[in-house]
Design a protein around this motif. Structure first.
Motif, short mmCIF file in Angstrom:
data_model
loop_
_atom_site.label_atom_id
_atom_site.label_comp_id
_atom_site.label_asym_id
_atom_site.label_seq_id
_atom_site.Cartn_x
_atom_site.Cartn_y
_atom_site.Cartn_z
N ASP A 108 0.94 -0.93 -0.13
CA ASP A 108 0.45 -0.13 0.00
C ASP A 108 0.84 1.11 0.28
OD1 ASP A 108 1.00 -0.54 2.51
OD2 ASP A 108 -1.10 0.43 3.62
N LEU A 109 1.91 0.99 -0.63
CA LEU A 109 3.14 2.87 -0.88
C LEU A 109 2.03 3.44 -1.91
CD1 LEU A 109 5.35 4.15 -0.49
CD2 LEU A 109 6.46 2.65 -2.59
N PRO A 110 1.67 4.48 -1.36
CA PRO A 110 1.24 5.82 -2.04
C PRO A 110 1.78 5.75 -3.44
CG PRO A 110 1.88 6.44 0.43
CD PRO A 110 2.24 5.28 0.33
N LYS A 111 1.00 5.81 -3.97
CA LYS A 111 1.68 6.12 -5.58
C LYS A 111 2.55 7.66 -6.09
CE LYS A 111 -2.08 4.09 -8.31
NZ LYS A 111 -3.13 4.15 -9.39
N GLU A 112 2.31 8.56 -4.77
CA GLU A 112 3.45 10.17 -5.20
C GLU A 112 4.33 9.55 -4.68
OE1 GLU A 112 1.66 12.29 -2.32
OE2 GLU A 112 0.66 11.46 -1.58
N ASP A 113 4.72 8.32 -3.98
CA ASP A 113 6.16 8.05 -3.22
C ASP A 113 6.50 6.90 -3.79
OD1 ASP A 113 6.05 9.81 -0.82
OD2 ASP A 113 4.56 8.84 -0.20
N ARG A 114 5.67 6.41 -5.08
CA ARG A 114 6.68 4.98 -5.24
C ARG A 114 8.26 5.17 -5.78
NH1 ARG A 114 1.31 1.68 -7.74
NH2 ARG A 114 0.51 1.16 -5.16
N ALA A 115 8.18 6.38 -6.30
CA ALA A 115 9.26 6.93 -7.18
C ALA A 115 10.64 7.54 -6.67
CB ALA A 115 9.18 7.91 -7.85
N ARG A 116 10.08 7.29 -4.60
CA ARG A 116 11.42 8.75 -4.55
C ARG A 116 11.79 7.16 -2.69
NH1 ARG A 116 10.76 10.31 0.74
NH2 ARG A 116 8.24 10.76 0.96
N VAL A 117 10.91 6.03 -3.33
CA VAL A 117 10.95 5.29 -2.20
C VAL A 117 11.88 3.71 -2.16
CG1 VAL A 117 10.29 4.32 0.15
CG2 VAL A 117 9.38 6.22 -0.26
N LEU A 118 12.71 2.89 -1.81
CA LEU A 118 13.59 2.31 -2.63
C LEU A 118 13.13 1.33 -1.32
CD1 LEU A 118 14.51 0.70 -4.90
CD2 LEU A 118 16.82 2.09 -3.91
N LEU A 119 12.62 -0.09 -1.79
CA LEU A 119 13.12 -0.95 -0.31
C LEU A 119 13.78 -2.08 -0.36
CD1 LEU A 119 8.87 -1.55 0.27
CD2 LEU A 119 10.38 -0.13 1.36
N VAL A 120 15.39 -1.75 -0.27
CA VAL A 120 16.15 -2.93 -0.70
C VAL A 120 16.48 -4.08 0.46
CG1 VAL A 120 17.44 -1.28 -1.62
CG2 VAL A 120 17.62 -1.61 1.12
N PRO A 121 17.37 -5.05 0.12
CA PRO A 121 16.59 -6.56 1.10
C PRO A 121 18.72 -5.97 1.89
CG PRO A 121 18.53 -6.42 -0.94
CD PRO A 121 17.46 -5.29 -1.15
N GLU A 122 18.84 -6.48 2.57
CA GLU A 122 19.54 -6.64 3.91
C GLU A 122 20.59 -8.45 3.39
OE1 GLU A 122 22.55 -7.44 7.38
OE2 GLU A 122 21.59 -6.01 6.38
N PRO A 123 21.89 -8.22 2.87
CA PRO A 123 22.71 -6.57 3.08
C PRO A 123 22.53 -6.46 1.40
CG PRO A 123 24.39 -8.57 3.07
CD PRO A 123 22.77 -9.19 3.29
N CYS A 124 22.62 -5.03 1.18
CA CYS A 124 22.73 -4.76 -0.20
C CYS A 124 23.88 -3.29 -0.65
CB CYS A 124 21.03 -4.12 0.24
SG CYS A 124 21.38 -2.43 0.40
N THR A 125 24.03 -3.89 -2.01
CA THR A 125 24.63 -2.58 -2.77
C THR A 125 23.95 -1.73 -4.17
OG1 THR A 125 26.70 -4.36 -2.83
CG2 THR A 125 26.76 -2.49 -3.87
N LEU A 126 24.13 -0.20 -3.03
CA LEU A 126 23.38 0.84 -3.37
C LEU A 126 24.06 1.99 -4.63
CD1 LEU A 126 20.70 1.30 -2.39
CD2 LEU A 126 20.82 2.98 -1.54
#
Length: 643
Positions: free
Chosen positions: A451-469
Motif C-alpha cells: 500500500d505504498l502511495p503512488k506519489e512516493d513510489r518514485a522516491r522510496v526504495l525498499l532494499v534487502p539486507e545486505p545490499c549494494t546501492l
C-alpha cells in the motif's frame, strides 16, 4: 442424598476473613494493619484460591524469601506479583474451581476449548530466558486491571506526536549534547551540509543479482551448505593464486619436509572461542579433500585470523599431523566501480540505524527528532536501517503491545514516508533481523509494502539486507547486521606494532569479498548459505561501507573505502547517534584528507612490510597501476552526530 450411616461430603469452605486468619494462625502467620485481612480475602477471590491454598502459598513465599512472619500490605503486593501472577490471574479462576467437580459433555468441551486457546497463545508468544513465561507485571509496574484502549497502533503515531499514551522516556528527553559532532572525516563546514535535490538512487548491478522477494528458508541440506562453502574457497583461492603468482597448491595433510603452499578455510578445533592453539585449516576440496590439519602459528610474527577466513598458507608439515606456518598470503579486494556519467554537484546522504525507540518506552521520540532533522537539512538521500520495531525491546519481548506487530510496523513505515515527503529526499529502507514482523533469515528480503502511495513510489526504495546501492555513481555497501561485533568476538591477532581491531575486521570484509564471511555464523543469525553466496557477496569494493554496530561509532578509510559506523539512534534509554556523508565526484581534488585514513596493514602478510597508503604498494591493489596517483574517494566528508 447421603446414604444412612454416612456423613455428607463437606463442600468447599467459604472465603471469609475469619477462615483465612484461622488457617494463617496454624503457621504462626500474623497480620499487621487493619487492611491486611481484607487484602487476603481479595487475593482469594481474585485468584480462585481457598483459605488453605492461600495459606500454603504464603508460607512457601515467606519461607523462601526469609521474610518476617508478620504480613504487611507491601509484602502482600510483592507476593501477588511474584507468585500469584504466575498462576494465570483471573482467567484461570473458573478452571481452578471446576477441577474437583464431575463434568458433562458441555463442561468438558469448555475445558478443551480453554486449553487450546492457551496452547495457541503460547505458540505465538516470545519465550523468555527462564523456564516460565515472563510476567507482564513487576513490583515497580503492577499489572493494570484494564489496558487503555488508546494503546492501539493509531495511538502510537498521532498527528502531533510520535509518543503513544505511555510515559515518554525521561532519560532520553533530558539528554545533552544534541547536534554535537562526535566523529568527523574531511574538512567541509557550514552550509555544505545541505541537500541539493535531483538524486538518482538504485540498487547496484543486475536486478537478478539482487534479492527482491521472499524465499523459502529452513530447508537447507548439509550437502548444499558444503557445496556453497567449497565454491567460495575455490573462487577466492584462484584469486590468491593469480595475485601472488603461486604455481599450485599442495595437500594440507600429506607429510612435507620442504615448504609447501596450501589453501583452505580457518576453523576452530572445538566449540569455544578461537585462540592461537586451537586454529585448524580446513583444506580445500581439490587438493586436500576437505581434510583438516592443526596450525602452529609460533613462527608467524603477525597475523589476523577468524573462523571462515579463506587463506593461502606457506609452511612445513613434517609429520602430516601439524603444519608450522611461516607465511600468510593476504587477501585481495575487488576493484572499485568506475561510473560512466559525471555527478551533477554534491550530494548529502543521511544514515541512521534503529532502534528508533528508547528501551524503557514505546514512544517514538527519537524517530520524531530524526524526521525534524530531515525536514531541516533536506538531504538528497535518507538511508534508514532497522530494526524499526525491535524484537529485543522489553515491551515487545513481554508481548505488552496489544496491537499486532505488523500493524505497528506498517504505521511506522507510513509515518516515515509521510515525514520525509516534504523534504523530497530519496528514502532507502533496509530491514534488520531484529525487526519483529519480518522474515528472520540472512540474507533478508526487502520489506513488503503493497500500500505504498503512488506519489512516493518514485522516491522510496525498499532494499534487502545486505545490499549494494548506487547513488549517482557512488557505490554504498549497506548492512544492518552487527558484523563488527560478531567478527570482533571471534577474531584473533598478533602484531608487533599498534593494531586497530576495527580496521582489521573491515579489511577482512573487503578482502574476503563478502558482507558476512564468518563461519560458523553467530547464533543470533539464521543464515541460508545458498542465498548468502548469491546475494551477500560484494560485487565491487564499495566507495562507502555502512556497518552499524553496538560498538563505538567511527569513520575510517580502509583500502580506499570510507567505512562508517553511525551507531544506533538510541542506546538503551539514552539518545544515540546518526551519520551524514557529503559526496562529490570531480577532478579538482587531491587524495589528501583531514580525516582518519587507516589504510594501514594489519599483519596479514608479515613478509611484505606494507606502508600506510595502499597506493605505495601497487602490487597489493589491482585497482592501481604502478606509479598512479592515489585514488580520491567520492566521499569528501562525513560526520557522526548526536541526535
Amino acid at each position: 442424598m447421603a446414604e444412612p450411616g454416612m456423613e455428607p461430603e463437606p463442600g468447599p469452605e467459604a472465603v471469609t476473613a475469619e477462615a483465612v486468619l484461622r488457617e494463617l494462625r496454624l503457621f504462626e502467620l500474623r497480620c499487621e494493619g487493619e487492611e491486611v485481612p481484607d487484602k487476603l480475602v481479595e487475593l482469594c477471590l481474585s485468584h480462585g484460591l481457598g483459605p488453605v491454598a492461600l495459606a500454603n502459598e504464603l508460607l512457601a513465599f515467606v519461607t523462601s524469601k526469609d521474610l518476617d512472619l508478620q504480613l504487611t500490605p507491601e509484602g502482600l503486593d510483592a507476593f501477588e506479583h511474584e507468585v500469584l501472577a504466575k498462576r494465570g490471574g483471573r482467567g484461570r479462576r473458573g478452571r481452578d474451581e471446576r477441577r474437583g467437580l464431575l463434568h458433562d459433555i458441555h463442561s468438558l468441551q469448555e475445558l478443551l476449548h480453554e486449553e487450546q486457546e492457551d496452547e495457541l497463545l503460547d505458540a505465538y508468544t516470545t519465550p523468555s530466558k527462564g523456564s516460565q513465561k515472563r510476567s507482564n507485571s513487576t513490583p515497580e509496574t503492577p499489572r493494570p486491571k484494564r489496558a487503555p484502549s488508546s494503546r492501539s497502533p493509531y495511538g502510537l503515531f498521532s498527528p502531533s506526536s510520535f509518543s503513544p499514551s505511555v510515559t515518554p522516556s525521561q532519560k532520553y528527553s533530558s539528554r545533552g549534547g544534541r547536534g554535537e559532532v562526535v566523529a568527523s572525516f574531511g574538512s567541509v563546514q557550514g552550509p555544505a551540509w545541505r541537500g541539493r535535490g535531483g538524486c538518482a538512487v538504485r540498487t547496484f548491478g543486475c536486478p537478478e543479482h539482487s534479492l527482491s522477494k521472499p524465499y523459502k528458508f529452513m530447508f537447507q541440506k548439509a550437502l548444499d551448505v558444503r557445496e556453497a562453502l567449497a565454491e567460495r574457497v575455490e573462487e577466492l583461492g584462484e584469486v590468491l593464486r593469480r595475485h601472488h603468482g603461486l604455481d599450485t597448491f599442495s595437500s594440507a595433510v600429506l607429510p612435507a619436509q620442504e615448504p609447501v603452499t596450501v589453501l583452505g578455510q580457518i576453523g576452530c578445533d572445538g566449540n569455544g572461542k578461537l585462540n592461537a592453539h586451537s586454529v585448524l585449516l580446513l583444506g580445500d576440496r581439490e587438493h586436500s579433500g576437505g581434510a583438516q590439519v592443526p596450525l602452529d602459528l609460533s613462527e608467524l610474527p603477525e597475523y589476523s585470523l577468524f573462523p571462515g577466513q579463506v587463506v593461502a598458507l606457506e609452511g612445513t608439515n613434517s609429520t602430516g599431523r601439524r603444519m608450522v606456518v611461516t607465511k600468510l598470503y593476504e587477501g585481495v579486494p575487488l576493484p572499485f566501480h568506475t561510473p560512466t556519467e559525471p555527478m551533477a554537484g554534491q550530494r548529502l546522504v543521511l544514515v541512521a540505524c534503529g532502534p528508533f525507540t528508547p528501551s524503557d518506552s514505546v514512544a517514538f521520540e527519537p524517530l520524531s527528532d530524526l524526521l525534524e532533522l530531515v525536514a531541516r537539512d533536506r538531504p538528497d538521500v535518507c538511508v534508514l536501517l532497522g530494526p524499526f520495531l525491535d524484537a529485543k525491546h522489553e515491551q515487545v519481548e513481554s508481548c505488552q503491545l496489544l496491537s499486532p506487530f505488523s500493524d505497528v510496523f506498517r504505521l511506522c513505515l507510513r509515518t516515515i514516508i509521510e515525514g520525509t515527503r516534504s523534504a523530497g529526499c530519496q528514502l532507502v529502507l533496509v530491514p534488520s533481523l531484529r525487526d519483529v514482523s519480518h522474515d528472520f533469515v540472512y540474507p533478508q528480503p526487502p520489506f513488503p509494502f503493497q500500500d505504498l502511495p503512488k506519489e512516493d513510489r518514485a522516491r522510496v526504495l525498499l532494499v534487502p539486507e545486505p545490499c549494494t546501492l548506487d547513488i549517482d555513481g557512488v557505490v554504498f555497501g549497506l548492512t544492518s547486521t552487527d558484523l563488527l561485533f560478531h567478527m570482533g568476538a571471534e577474531e584473533i591477532s598478533s602484531s608487533s606494532g599498534v593494531s586497530d581491531r576495527f580496521t582489521r575486521i573491515l579489511r577482512h570484509i573487503l578482502t574476503q569479498r563478502s558482507f558476512y564471511p564468518l563461519y560458523p555464523p553467530s547464533e543470533e543469525l539464521n543464515v541460508d548459505f545458498e542465498a548468502l553466496a548469491a546475494f551477500a557477496a560484494l560485487p565491487v569494493t564499495p566507495d562507502v561501507l555502512v556497518t552499524p554496530s553496538e560498538l563505538r561509532f567511527f569513520i575510517k578509510d580502509v583500502l580506499g573505502c570510507v567505512c562508517i559506523n553511525p551507531g544506533r539512534l538510541t542506546k538503551g534509554q539514552a539518545g544515540g547517534t546518526y551519520g551524514r556523508l557529503l559526496l562529490r565526484r570531480d577532478g579538482d581534488r587531491t587524495g589528501d584528507r583531514d580525516g582518519d585514513r587507516t589504510g594501514d596493514r594489519t599483519g596479514d602478510n608479515p613478509g611484505d612490510n606494507p606502508g600506510d597508503n595502499p597506493a605505495e604498494n601497487p602490487g597489493d591493489n589491482p585497482r592501481d597501476s604502478p606509479g598512479a596517483a592515489p585514488r580520491s574517494s567520492p566521499c569528501v566528508a562525513a560526520q557522526v552526530v548526536r541526535i
